[in-house]
Design a protein around this motif. Sequence first.
Motif, short mmCIF file in Angstrom:
data_model
loop_
_atom_site.label_atom_id
_atom_site.label_comp_id
_atom_site.label_asym_id
_atom_site.label_seq_id
_atom_site.Cartn_x
_atom_site.Cartn_y
_atom_site.Cartn_z
N ALA A 79 0.85 -1.22 -0.02
CA ALA A 79 -0.11 -0.01 0.09
C ALA A 79 1.21 0.81 0.01
N HIS A 80 2.14 1.44 0.36
CA HIS A 80 2.65 2.16 1.06
C HIS A 80 3.47 2.69 -0.60
N GLU A 82 2.34 1.51 -3.61
CA GLU A 82 1.49 2.14 -4.64
C GLU A 82 0.91 3.61 -4.60
N ALA A 83 1.33 3.63 -3.19
CA ALA A 83 0.87 5.13 -2.33
C ALA A 83 2.29 6.49 -3.21
N ASP A 92 -1.39 11.72 -9.00
CA ASP A 92 -1.85 11.53 -7.71
C ASP A 92 -2.91 12.46 -7.63
N GLY A 98 -5.12 6.21 -6.37
CA GLY A 98 -5.62 5.51 -4.85
C GLY A 98 -5.78 4.04 -5.06
N TYR A 101 -3.85 1.49 -3.94
CA TYR A 101 -3.12 1.88 -2.69
C TYR A 101 -4.20 1.96 -1.20
N GLU A 102 -5.32 2.03 -1.68
CA GLU A 102 -6.69 1.81 -0.90
C GLU A 102 -6.68 -0.03 -0.93
N GLN A 104 -5.36 -2.34 -0.21
CA GLN A 104 -4.09 -3.09 -0.46
C GLN A 104 -4.52 -2.67 1.20
N THR A 147 -1.50 12.02 -0.22
CA THR A 147 -2.24 11.33 -1.26
C THR A 147 -3.13 11.51 -1.95
#
Length: 341
Positions: A79-80, A82-83, A92, A98, A101-102, A104, A147
């Motif tokens: 997640a981190h 991807e962000a 972004d 996102g 990220y969300e 994950q 993000t």
Amino acid sequence: MTDRPTRWTRAFRARRPTGSRTRRLLELHLAVIVLAGIVSMTALLVSYREVQNAAGEMRTHAAPAVQGVAATQLALLRAHQEAQASVDSGIDEVVGAGARYEAQLSAANQGLSRLSDVQIDGERGRGVLKTVTGVLTSYSGSITPGTVKYVDDNLMQRQKMSEAKRLLDRPGTGVVPRLDVLQHHQMRRMSRISSLGPLQATGWAVAELGLLVLALTTLSALWLLRRRCGRSLDAWLLPALLVALALAVVPLWATVGTQERLDTARHELVRIEQRADRHADLAEDQSYVTRTSTALHGRLEAERWQSWTYYGALGGGALIILLPVAGLSRRLNADYYWRAG
């Protein structure tokens, strides 16, 4: 008239010492068989149940707990990643950037929820998960503005992303290091569950030795009945001997098979932990953990015959005691031995 002993009386008196010795020998054989049967079956049933319980514990708690921690760690790091990638590449501001990220982060939250039910570190583990959940809430409060909210403010964006990274991997207090501690404790517990300890090995040695004594004593009783009672085969002792041989082989065979599955599971879980720790290719590591976890769950499923072996051993244990008792008691209660004894 002088009272003279008859020929039958003289013959009975001449044979009486032999009958008395035979009776004592039969009683001794019966006592040894009963004692060896009780000791061996108690050790066998307890030892077999312990191994099967260990397999059940591995399947329902230990393996899911280790897999869950590894999957949660990888989901958080992914997640981190991807962000950070969306920020670094300047996408972004794109709608839906996102989503990965969300997804994950949502998977990590779900993993933590499942871990509360299966973790094997007791009260200490529950405390770690409670703290991790709180820190993860703070992490979400930093990574989301970094993000989404501050896309036009580079300074605040970098500050929020840096703050989120510290909450994630700060030594000792970050989410990932806390999960590392939990995983370390769980791995130690998992190794104890999946290994055949000295006490269990001793139990199996006692069980097999007791069955050996019982089998040899039963053979001796059969030989005694053949030599002194003229019976080539006894319909009670011979089945007891066959059941004792089966009890010495089948439960041990089932235990060896179960222990092999436990050893395989332990090695697979060690590899899962190592893949979660290396952080080389998070996507590939996640895929490996998912594949291995699915395969491992199938391998830990007990075969039906192994589950029913315990009840078969319980019934066999009753037979190896009751059959000799019935057979030898029948011979001991015969008129000749009663009079001769």
